[in-house]
Design a protein around this motif. Structure first.
Motif, short mmCIF file in Angstrom:
data_model
loop_
_atom_site.label_atom_id
_atom_site.label_comp_id
_atom_site.label_asym_id
_atom_site.label_seq_id
_atom_site.Cartn_x
_atom_site.Cartn_y
_atom_site.Cartn_z
N GLN A 168 -44.47 -57.95 -46.58
CA GLN A 168 -44.90 -58.08 -45.44
C GLN A 168 -46.28 -57.66 -45.27
N THR A 169 -46.86 -57.26 -43.76
CA THR A 169 -48.30 -57.20 -43.84
C THR A 169 -48.58 -56.57 -42.28
N PRO A 170 -49.48 -55.45 -42.30
CA PRO A 170 -50.37 -55.83 -43.31
C PRO A 170 -49.97 -54.43 -43.62
N SER A 171 -50.51 -54.31 -45.31
CA SER A 171 -49.74 -52.93 -45.79
C SER A 171 -50.28 -51.23 -44.90
N HIS A 172 -51.50 -51.55 -44.41
CA HIS A 172 -51.99 -49.80 -43.50
C HIS A 172 -52.88 -50.98 -42.08
N GLN A 173 -52.23 -50.35 -41.36
CA GLN A 173 -52.21 -50.52 -39.31
C GLN A 173 -52.76 -49.33 -39.03
N VAL A 174 -54.24 -49.19 -38.75
CA VAL A 174 -54.44 -48.08 -38.05
C VAL A 174 -54.58 -48.16 -36.67
N THR A 175 -54.05 -47.05 -35.61
CA THR A 175 -54.58 -48.29 -34.41
C THR A 175 -54.37 -46.88 -33.38
N GLN A 176 -54.88 -46.73 -32.43
CA GLN A 176 -54.93 -45.82 -31.43
C GLN A 176 -54.04 -45.53 -30.57
N MET A 177 -53.41 -44.42 -29.90
CA MET A 177 -52.09 -43.72 -29.29
C MET A 177 -52.01 -45.18 -27.85
N ASP B 2 -45.24 -42.16 -33.77
CA ASP B 2 -44.80 -43.71 -34.51
C ASP B 2 -45.47 -43.81 -35.79
N SER B 3 -45.96 -42.59 -36.10
CA SER B 3 -46.92 -42.91 -37.91
C SER B 3 -46.03 -42.84 -39.14
N ALA B 4 -45.98 -44.05 -39.27
CA ALA B 4 -44.61 -43.75 -41.06
C ALA B 4 -45.23 -44.49 -41.18
N MET B 5 -43.92 -44.75 -42.27
CA MET B 5 -44.13 -46.30 -43.37
C MET B 5 -42.95 -46.93 -42.41
N TYR B 6 -43.18 -48.49 -42.63
CA TYR B 6 -41.96 -49.29 -41.83
C TYR B 6 -41.70 -50.03 -43.17
N PHE B 7 -40.45 -50.20 -42.67
CA PHE B 7 -39.92 -50.93 -44.16
C PHE B 7 -38.62 -51.91 -43.70
N CYS B 8 -39.14 -53.38 -43.71
CA CYS B 8 -38.16 -54.62 -43.70
C CYS B 8 -37.87 -54.12 -44.81
#
Lengths: 112, 113
Positions: free
Chosen positions: A6-15, A86-92
Motif C-alpha cells: 500500500q502507498t503512501p504509508s501516511h497521508q495528511v490532507t486538508q478537510m 475520515d481520519s483512520a488507518m485504511y487497510f487494503c
C-alpha cells in the motif's frame, strides 16, 4: 512470500480535499477489499470488489468513496471530499477463492 | 445488520498461563476467521473455520466453531510474550453475497514474563 502493498504509508490532507489511496493486491487473488480502523477500534469493512465491480459495500462507503482497478495490478480507494472523521488507518486486503484475507500494511490518513 | 461480539476486551496473563477469547455472532455464519494484530501492525490471517463444530489446532492455539455456527473461541495454551497483540474474530454472513467480513472488536492480550 507474496504480500499486499500500500502507498503512501501516511497521508495528511486538508478537510474537503480529495485523496487516493493505492494498493497492489497479491497477483493471483480474485477479491479485493478496503477496510478502515480508527485508532484503538475494530477493523470496519468498507467495500469488496470482484470481477471489476463492487461486490458489497457497507453503510460507511457512501457517495464520497469510490474504488477502481485502473490496470491489472493496482486497486485504489478515492475519498472525494475528506472530512475530519475520515481520519483512520485504511487497510487494503485481497483473497483467493476461500476468502482468507491478506492485509497490506495500511495507509494512515490524517485529515486536518 | 450483522454484529459480531467478542469478549473479553482486554486480558492480561502471566507468561505460561492459558488464554481464551470468545466470539458470538447475531446471525448464522458461513465461516469464521481469526486474525492477529500486533501493536502498530496490520491484521494477519490465522485460520478459517467452515464446518459446524469444527476444531483446528495450530501449535499452542486451538480454534473452535460452534455447532450452530454462531460462536467461536480461540484458546492459547501456555502463553508466551510473542502472543501479545489483539485477536479479532471475523464472520462472513451466510445471508450476504459472502464477501463482507464483519470483525469483532477484538481481545487485546498482554503477557508479562
Amino acid at each position: 512470500e507474496p504480500e499486499v502493498t500500500q502507498t503512501p504509508s501516511h497521508q495528511v490532507t486538508q478537510m474537503g480535499q480529495e485523496v487516493i489511496l493505492r494498493c497492489v493486491p497479491i497477483s493471483n487473488h480474485l477479491y479485493f477489499y478496503w477496510y478502515r480502523q480508527i485508532l484503538g477500534q475494530k477493523v470496519e469493512f468498507l467495500v469488496s470488489f470482484y470481477n471489476n465491480e463492487i461486490s458489497e459495500k457497507s453503510e460507511i462507503f457512501d457517495d464520497q468513496f469510490s474504488v477502481e482497478r485502473p490496470d491489472g495490478s493496482n486497486f485504489t480507494l478515492k475519498i472525494r471530499s475528506t472530512k475530519l472523521e475520515d481520519s483512520a488507518m485504511y487497510f487494503c486486503a485481497s483473497s483467493g477463492q476461500y476468502f482468507e484475507q491478506y492485509f497490506g500494511p495500511g495507509t494512515r490518513l490524517t485529515v486536518t | 445488520g450483522q454484529q459480531v461480539m467478542q469478549i473479553p476486551q482486554y486480558q492480561h496473563v502471566q507468561e505460561g498461563e492459558d488464554f481464551t477469547t470468545y466470539c458470538n455472532s447475531s446471525t448464522t455464519l458461513s465461516n469464521i476467521q481469526w486474525y492477529k494484530q500486533r501493536p502498530g501492525g496490520h491484521p494477519v490471517f490465522l485460520i478459517q473455520l467452515v464446518k459446524s463444530g469444527e476444531v483446528k489446532k495450530q501449535k499452542r492455539l486451538t480454534f473452535q466453531f460452534g455447532e450452530a455456527k454462531k460462536n467461536s473461541s480461540l484458546h492459547i495454551t501456555a502463553t508466551q510474550t510473542t502472543d501479545v497483540g489483539t485477536y479479532f474474530c471475523a464472520g462472513l454472513d451466510k445471508g450476504q453475497a459472502g464477501t463482507a467480513l464483519i470483525f469483532g472488536k477484538g481481545t487485546t492480550l498482554s503477557v508479562s514474563s
